[in-house]
Scaffold this motif. Structure first.
Motif, mmCIF file in Angstrom:
data_model
loop_
_atom_site.group_PDB
_atom_site.id
_atom_site.type_symbol
_atom_site.label_atom_id
_atom_site.label_comp_id
_atom_site.label_asym_id
_atom_site.label_seq_id
_atom_site.Cartn_x
_atom_site.Cartn_y
_atom_site.Cartn_z
ATOM 1 N N GLN A 38 50.626 25.316 124.600
ATOM 2 C CA GLN A 38 50.557 26.511 125.449
ATOM 3 C C GLN A 38 51.898 26.761 126.144
ATOM 4 O OE1 GLN A 38 47.660 28.470 125.673
ATOM 5 N NE2 GLN A 38 49.153 29.831 126.595
ATOM 6 N N ARG A 73 51.099 30.375 115.223
ATOM 7 C CA ARG A 73 50.860 29.605 113.988
ATOM 8 C C ARG A 73 51.938 28.548 113.800
ATOM 9 N NH1 ARG A 73 49.632 34.837 111.790
ATOM 10 N NH2 ARG A 73 51.654 34.908 110.762
ATOM 11 N N ILE A 76 51.276 25.544 116.141
ATOM 12 C CA ILE A 76 50.141 24.717 115.711
ATOM 13 C C ILE A 76 50.461 23.987 114.408
ATOM 14 C CG2 ILE A 76 47.700 24.771 115.055
ATOM 15 C CD1 ILE A 76 48.310 25.244 118.060
ATOM 16 N N ASN A 225 53.650 24.734 105.578
ATOM 17 C CA ASN A 225 53.005 26.023 105.839
ATOM 18 C C ASN A 225 54.124 27.049 105.911
ATOM 19 O OD1 ASN A 225 50.443 25.035 105.942
ATOM 20 N ND2 ASN A 225 50.245 25.148 108.157
ATOM 21 N N PHE A 226 53.941 28.161 105.218
ATOM 22 C CA PHE A 226 54.990 29.181 105.166
ATOM 23 C C PHE A 226 54.744 30.279 106.189
ATOM 24 C CE2 PHE A 226 57.734 28.562 101.414
ATOM 25 C CZ PHE A 226 57.161 27.398 100.932
ATOM 26 N N GLU A 227 55.803 30.708 106.812
ATOM 27 C CA GLU A 227 55.718 31.861 107.712
ATOM 28 C C GLU A 227 56.836 32.831 107.369
ATOM 29 O OE1 GLU A 227 53.482 32.798 109.694
ATOM 30 O OE2 GLU A 227 52.288 30.965 109.820
ATOM 31 N N GLU B 170 45.595 43.330 126.632
ATOM 32 C CA GLU B 170 46.837 42.693 127.076
ATOM 33 C C GLU B 170 46.543 41.676 128.181
ATOM 34 O OE1 GLU B 170 49.853 45.517 128.211
ATOM 35 O OE2 GLU B 170 50.936 43.911 129.247
ATOM 36 N N GLU B 348 42.914 22.711 110.141
ATOM 37 C CA GLU B 348 43.716 22.132 111.232
ATOM 38 C C GLU B 348 44.320 23.251 112.076
ATOM 39 O OE1 GLU B 348 47.080 19.829 109.939
ATOM 40 O OE2 GLU B 348 45.924 17.998 109.912
ATOM 41 N N LEU B 349 44.851 24.218 111.363
ATOM 42 C CA LEU B 349 45.504 25.331 112.039
ATOM 43 C C LEU B 349 44.498 26.142 112.857
ATOM 44 C CD1 LEU B 349 48.615 25.930 111.315
ATOM 45 C CD2 LEU B 349 47.711 28.144 110.734
ATOM 46 N N GLY B 352 43.731 24.237 115.964
ATOM 47 C CA GLY B 352 44.881 24.269 116.881
ATOM 48 C C GLY B 352 45.001 25.621 117.566
ATOM 49 N N LEU B 353 44.839 26.677 116.773
ATOM 50 C CA LEU B 353 44.958 28.031 117.346
ATOM 51 C C LEU B 353 43.834 28.299 118.335
ATOM 52 C CD1 LEU B 353 46.013 30.016 114.157
ATOM 53 C CD2 LEU B 353 47.403 29.647 116.179
ATOM 54 N N LEU B 356 44.943 26.733 121.486
ATOM 55 C CA LEU B 356 46.069 27.473 122.059
ATOM 56 C C LEU B 356 45.601 28.796 122.649
ATOM 57 C CD1 LEU B 356 49.190 27.476 122.318
ATOM 58 C CD2 LEU B 356 49.285 28.678 120.153
ATOM 59 N N ARG B 357 44.658 29.431 121.990
ATOM 60 C CA ARG B 357 44.174 30.741 122.451
ATOM 61 C C ARG B 357 42.990 30.614 123.406
ATOM 62 N NH1 ARG B 357 44.784 33.477 116.425
ATOM 63 N NH2 ARG B 357 47.060 33.513 116.450
ATOM 64 N N LYS B 358 42.699 29.377 123.749
ATOM 65 C CA LYS B 358 41.641 29.082 124.723
ATOM 66 C C LYS B 358 40.298 29.699 124.311
ATOM 67 C CE LYS B 358 44.926 28.564 128.411
ATOM 68 N NZ LYS B 358 45.685 29.232 129.440
ATOM 69 N N ASP B 369 44.615 33.675 110.193
ATOM 70 C CA ASP B 369 45.901 33.022 110.475
ATOM 71 C C ASP B 369 46.025 31.716 109.698
ATOM 72 O OD1 ASP B 369 47.187 34.793 112.155
ATOM 73 O OD2 ASP B 369 46.141 34.074 113.934
ATOM 74 N N ALA B 373 48.909 30.950 106.789
ATOM 75 C CA ALA B 373 49.921 29.898 106.900
ATOM 76 C C ALA B 373 49.750 28.826 105.823
ATOM 77 C CB ALA B 373 49.855 29.274 108.284
#
Lengths: 368, 796
Positions: A38, A73, A76, A225-227, B170, B348-349, B352-353, B356-358, B369, B373
């Motif tokens: 965060q 992304r 993470i 992982n690609f971005e 927002e 996993e992603l 994690g997201l 992160l995004r609570k 997402d 990725a």
């Protein structure tokens, strides 16, 4: 300290912000990370509310402009088991993003491999101090760690710039390291195994113009992982980035930013990059890279020309010269397209809008 | 400021409580297709134990409730209502207005009906009917757009104020309205108590009502009607649960406070709406497909709903994992690299997201997402982002629902499904299928072709004709196959319902519709077109009945173009008579001969045609000459007509040129003689018509230019002696005249011109430079044309 460096690394440039974030960060951190995901996000995308920093308060500045979900992304991904591969056109802030990610997560963006055609396995993993090697044989003391070794042993991010410029064999060195999270050092015998400490990961960058030079193997691709980082498509945002970039480069001169010149350059670069004018007319795109970084360069050089040659203001003749210098890299075709752009779009605007556009058009003889 | 707004809302809540207590009701604002609303609806039914449920749904469709809640009906299904404005109450034409009301398994409305049935609680539908709603708003909103039906609920009041929601999104740190809604209502909402969830919904609805400005006429009228229904039903029940769209809840509360509500119901006498239930699809319930009131990703939320029913702790995540595994399987089927480690990395992603995004669980955004990725290898381009495209299709879904077989569907609908089954045409999902029909070798394919043509004739868009024999466009004349694209959409069944009055089977309906049109047709063009359509649909006996009507039309027709078109169509029927096993081939041959005779007879009449008509007529002339090559009698007849045409010195120059070319082709005229005639255009007073003459000539006999050098010399003279202004006027025809030559011939002509002019051939192929002024002028001209076309409604 920063005054003595042309471009200090982000961990130095934004040291106060990092200190403030570390002091206030309450979120759970992956092992060996200095900040929680965060807080890393806040460091990159900025915050509105100021954070306490000692007796002062500090606002976290926005450092990356664009897709916020992409940043999330990336963060993470780095906390997981795969590496992060940033791809995109040159000048889309891939390197900057990888630097600030490393600075925020590991406190250092300097543990970096610069990929070139001459990059060898030794410059990625480790090499030897040859006098010690000859006198004592292969020992840990004689081993000279390279960035990946460093990253694994210290549990920090390793940046790998322009990975596709390295030969495929060199790229594939990373496969086993990323899969097994260990590096074998056969010269050290049974002791020769380096296990990656938690916090280690790789952030690689590759620009899409180099595609096909040394295409990555499927096996290596699977470890990342690609971005895809896309260029900015908004003039206002592009102008803001040019302004911020120029402020950093020109801080020592103490000059005022010229908003209208920045706006003009942002418009020109966006139009030439996208191949379409703000009125919707199609134009030929020059082959040269037309990134925001190049636009910042043109502006900075124009300001310096004005400053050092004692002019009161930025002159359009300097802007045109530096613009031509940026565009003409390896082919005269790009210059022809720029000339056409002047003869049609800029000429038309010089009539309809006047002002700087007229000055710019009148300075067209500096195109070369 | 926030504090003021909060206290204002608290005051409104107190009002609501008072109204609820006074009228013995409990409100639950809902959003179409919201799982959390459905979940809390069930809990509220347990807790509140209402005597009846009042539902915001058209009162005139209530009789379909039994069918919708039948154990054999499987969602997605839809209510469908349509009517034709025969009396022109809404406009000058007798337009048809239609609307869908889609219901998914997790739609609060369907859940209320099913729960009501199970618990023995009556459910009353308390909204205005579809025709009444159409009368209250712009009728244009309900007319089918591009052949597609709209929905009366095709508007999402909850998202109407964009600026308000931009701020909300927002502040919440979300990426889109749906991301915010999913997190705030579907995920968090599911964890709240029903009282807390209801308060959150009420708060949300209070704010959208506040920011949306003045209430529209239709909304006021609907609310007034719902209020009157609540009052009416309230006299017989003391505990009522009222389910309305979020936007209307506060309007109804305010209306109940007022003692007198002005009821406004539009006059719909003479309008008879037809109402049916029909299967719907997940794909069509997605807002991207046009149903704006729904939530996106219906297949994903269906999966979440199923997980909820199985009492899974993390239904959103479990559904996401299922989808990731299915995605990997599907990608492998497409030969894409998608291994289990990719699934693990994506998961996993997602986790994690989520942190992160609570969020409490990862949702559709994180899923996308994660796939982007972990599955997309390399730069994201059209060639590399197949995983994302497949995922989107999976989130959307293609499942179609089913109605209880005992449902009273029109026989036409039943016949459609039976025929599809018999012909092995797919209707189970909304996936698109390509068909290549071998008309000559496979009898079943011929039957399929006839069936698909019948549907097309009825404007039922199940099959889209792509390639094959098509006389109307004069394309595909060399093709042995017909290529179709079939796709099952809700509008297919809607159209079938609308056409049900034509007959009990698709063939009957097509024949009835064909017969009506045939009776109304009065021109040769309409009748011959119907003849072709009839044969394509296999209505041979109907065709036989029509043929006698063609003869008088041929006699009365005085247009060469119309006769030519009829010749082509009847010629086509004769060519296809073996395939279609037409027994009336002899009659067709007779008609064909009559048409040819009439065509030759009318040939002399084309000499005075306009410049706009001339290209089409020249093509018709060529076609006519080609058709009679083997008949000596007709050839002689034709030559006489051509000679007569050439004798008319006031004839249209292009027609004169074409006649000369055809006469030359028939061996009646020498090249030298034509060159002499042409020189009359090149050097005489008709110089400005030379280009049109040449166009006609080269359309029918272009080899003349290659064998007779006097043509080039003459054209050179025309170009040299013409003013620039006139040259620009004749340039389009001149360009067209040379468009009939092959590239090799053009090259040869260019060489001849270069030699004659003493020019270097290389100079001729240099690129032409255009001045800056011209480019800018062209740009401005483009803009002006676009502006005008937009102004005139020609460009959207």
């Amino acid at each position: 300290m920063t005054a003595h460096r042309i471009k200090p690394p982000p961990e130095v440039m934004f040291e106060h912000e990092l200190v403030a974030l570390r002091a206030t960060d309450q979120g759970p951190k992956p092992d060996n990370w200095l900040l929680s995901p965060q807080a890393v996000r806040t460091f990159i995308l900025g915050s509105r509310k100021p954070l306490p920093c000692g007796k002062d308060e500090i606002v976290i500045s926005q450092k990356f402009y664009g897709d916020e979900a992409l940043v999330e992304r990336c963060i993470i991904t780095l906390a997981g088991s795969r590496g992060l591969m940033l791809v995109g056109e040159p000048g889309t802030a891939k390197t900057m993003l990888s630097e600030i990610l490393s600075a925020a997560i590991s406190g250092s963006s300097l543990n970096t491999v610069q990929g070139t055609a001459g990059t060898t396995e030794e410059s990625i993993k480790y090499t030897w101090h040859y006098p010690l090697l000859l006198s004592n044989g292969p020992t840990e003391e004689a081993l000279v760690p390279a960035p990946v070794y460093n990253g694994m042993s210290r549990g920090i991010m390793t940046r790998f710039e322009e990975i596709t410029r390295c030969s495929s064999e060199v790229q594939d060195t990373l496969i086993s390291i990323m899969s097994d999270k260990l590096m074998l050092i056969p010269e050290l015998g049974q002791q020769g195994v380096l296990y990656a400490a938690p916090g280690f990961n790789i952030i690689a960058t590759a620009n899409t113009r180099d595609r096909g030079v040394h295409e990555m193997s499927s096996a290596l691709k699977r470890r990342f992982n690609f971005e895809t980082v896309h260029p900015i498509r908004d003039v206002r945002l592009e102008a803001e980035i040019i302004k911020r970039g120029a402020q950093q480069h020109l801080a020592h001169l103490g000059t005022q930013m010229s908003e209208d010149v920045i706006q003009l350059l942002a418009t020109i670069f966006l139009e030439l990059r996208e191949g379409v004018t703000k009125e919707g007319h199609r134009i030929d795109k020059p082959g040269a890279v037309m990134s925001t970084a190049e636009a910042t360069g043109v502006y900075t050089q124009s300001v310096m020309s004005a400053y050092y040659y004692g002019k009161n203001r930025i002159e359009m003749s300097d802007v045109v010269s530096h613009l031509a210098g940026t565009i003409v890299k390896d082919s005269s075709e790009s210059l022809k397209k720029l000339e056409q752009y002047f003869q049609t779009v800029i000429k038309s605007r010089s009539v309809e809008e006047g002002g700087l556009w007229t000055e710019l058009y009148e300075a067209r003889s500096r195109l070369g | 400021m926030d504090g003021i707004v909060r206290s204002a809302f608290q005051a409104r809540l107190e009002t609501l409580s008072a109204v609820e207590a006074q009228f013995g009701i409990r409100f639950l604002p809902i959003r179409h297709h919201s799982l959390a609303c459905s979940h809390h609806l069930r809990l509220l039914l347990d807790d509140y134990q209402p005597e009846c449920v009042l539902l915001e749904a058209p009162w005139d469709l209530q009789h379909l409730q039994e069918l919708l809640t039948s154990g054999k009906t499987q969602a997605p299904v839809s209510l469908y209502s349509y009517f034709t404005d025969h009396r022109g109450k809404l406009g000058s034409e007798a337009d048809t207005y239609a609307s869908f009301y889609p219901l998914l398994d997790y739609s609060p409305e369907l859940v209320a009906m099913r729960e009501g049935k199970q618990r023995g609680i009556p459910v009353h539908w308390i909204d205005l009917s579809h025709p009444e709603q159409v009368m209250l708003r712009s009728p244009a909103a309900d007319k089918p757009k591009n052949g597609q039906h709209t929905s009366v609920y095709d508007r999402d009041n909850v998202k109407d104020d964009e600026r308000f929601f931009e701020k909300v999104i927002e502040r919440a740190g979300r990426t889109s309205f749906h991301d915010w809604w999913e997190h705030t209502f579907e995920m968090e909402g599911m964890q709240l108590s029903t009282a807390q969830f209801r308060e959150r919904m009420l708060s949300f609805c209070y704010h959208i009502r506040e920011v949306s400005g003045e209430t529209e006429r239709i909304d006021s009228a609907r609310e007034a009607f719902m209020i009157s229904e609540i009052r009416r039903l309230g006299s017989t029940a003391s505990r009522m649960l009222v389910l309305t769209g979020g936007y209307h809840t506060w309007g109804i509360v305010d209306g109940l406070i007022r003692q007198e509500e002005k009821l406004y119901r539009p006059e719909i006498e003479g309008i008879n709406a037809e109402c049916y239930a029909m299967p719907f699809s997940l794909e069509d319930a997605d807002p991207k497909k046009g149903y704006a009131s729904g939530m996106p990703y219906p297949a994903y939320y269906q999966l979440v709903w199923d997980k909820l029913a199985s009492n899974v702790q993390q239904p959103f995540e479990e559904a996401g994992i299922d989808l990731l595994l299915q995605l990997a399987k599907q990608l492998r089927r497409h030969d894409e690299a998608a291994a289990t480690p990719d699934v693990i990395a994506a998961l996993e992603l997602c986790h994690g997201l989520k942190q992160l995004r609570k969020k409490q669980q990862f949702g559709a955004n994180e899923l996308q997402d994660g796939v982007l990725a972990a599955f997309v290898k390399g730069e994201r381009t059209l060639s590399s982002d197949m995983p994302i495209r497949v995922l989107h299709r999976m989130l959307q879904g293609s499942l179609r629902g089913q109605l209880d077989p005992a449902a009273g569907v029109p026989p036409l609908v039943r016949d459609f499904y039976e025929q599809c089954k018999e012909l092995r045409l797919k209707t189970a999902t909304t996936a698109e299928h390509q068909l290549a029909l071998q008309l000559y070798t496979k009898p079943r394919d011929l039957r399929k072709s006839r069936f698909l043509h019948q549907l097309s004739f009825l404007s039922i868009d199940y099959g889209i004709f792509q390639r094959g024999l098509d006389t109307s466009t004069r394309t595909g004349l060399n093709l042995m196959q017909e290529h179709w694209r079939t796709k099952m959409t809700p509008s297919v069944e809607a159209r079938l319902i609308e056409r049900a009055s034509y007959g009990a089977t698709v063939q009957e309906a097509a024949e009835a519709s064909w017969t009506i049109r045939m009776r109304e047709a009065s021109t040769l063009q309409d009748l011959t077109l119907l003849a072709v359509d009839g044969c394509r649909m296999g209505l041979e006996h109907a065709l036989e009945a029509m043929l006698p009507r063609l003869e008088p039309c041929i006699r009365n027709e005085s247009s060469f173009s119309q006769i030519s078109e009829a010749i082509r169509r009847i010629g086509f029927l004769i060519d296809m008579s073996d395939l279609w096993q037409l027994k009336c081939k002899e009659d067709l041959n007779t008609l064909y001969e009559q048409l040819i005779d009439k065509g030759i007879w009318l040939l002399t009449s084309v000499s005075g045609c306009t410049a706009e008509e001339e290209n089409g007529i020249i093509n018709d002339m060529k076609d006519l000459c080609a058709r009679i090559q083997e008949c000596t009698r007709l050839q002689s007849f034709l030559q006489t007509a051509l000679a007569s045409l050439l004798g008319n010195k006031q004839a249209n120059p292009a027609i004169e040129g074409a006649a000369a070319g055809l006469y030359y082709g028939a061996g009646c005229l020498e090249a030298e003689q034509i060159a002499m005639d042409a020189e009359g255009f090149f050097y005489g007073s008709r110089i400005y018509q030379a280009a049109r003459y040449l166009k006609g000539l080269f359309m029918t006999a272009r080899d003349l230019l290659l064998i007779e050098p006097r043509f080039l010399t003459g054209i050179g003279n025309v170009i040299t002696n013409m003013s620039s202004e006139h040259f620009h006027l004749v340039l389009p025809d001149l360009k067209m005249a040379f468009s009939f030559f092959t590239p090799y011939e053009i090259d040869r002509i260019a060489k001849q011109v270069a030699e004659e002019q003493g020019a270097d051939l290389d100079m001729l192929i240099l690129p032409v430079s255009v001045s800056d002024e011209t480019i800018r002028l062209a740009g401005r001209l483009d803009d002006e044309i676009k502006r005008k076309m937009t102004e005139w409604g020609l460009l959207l």
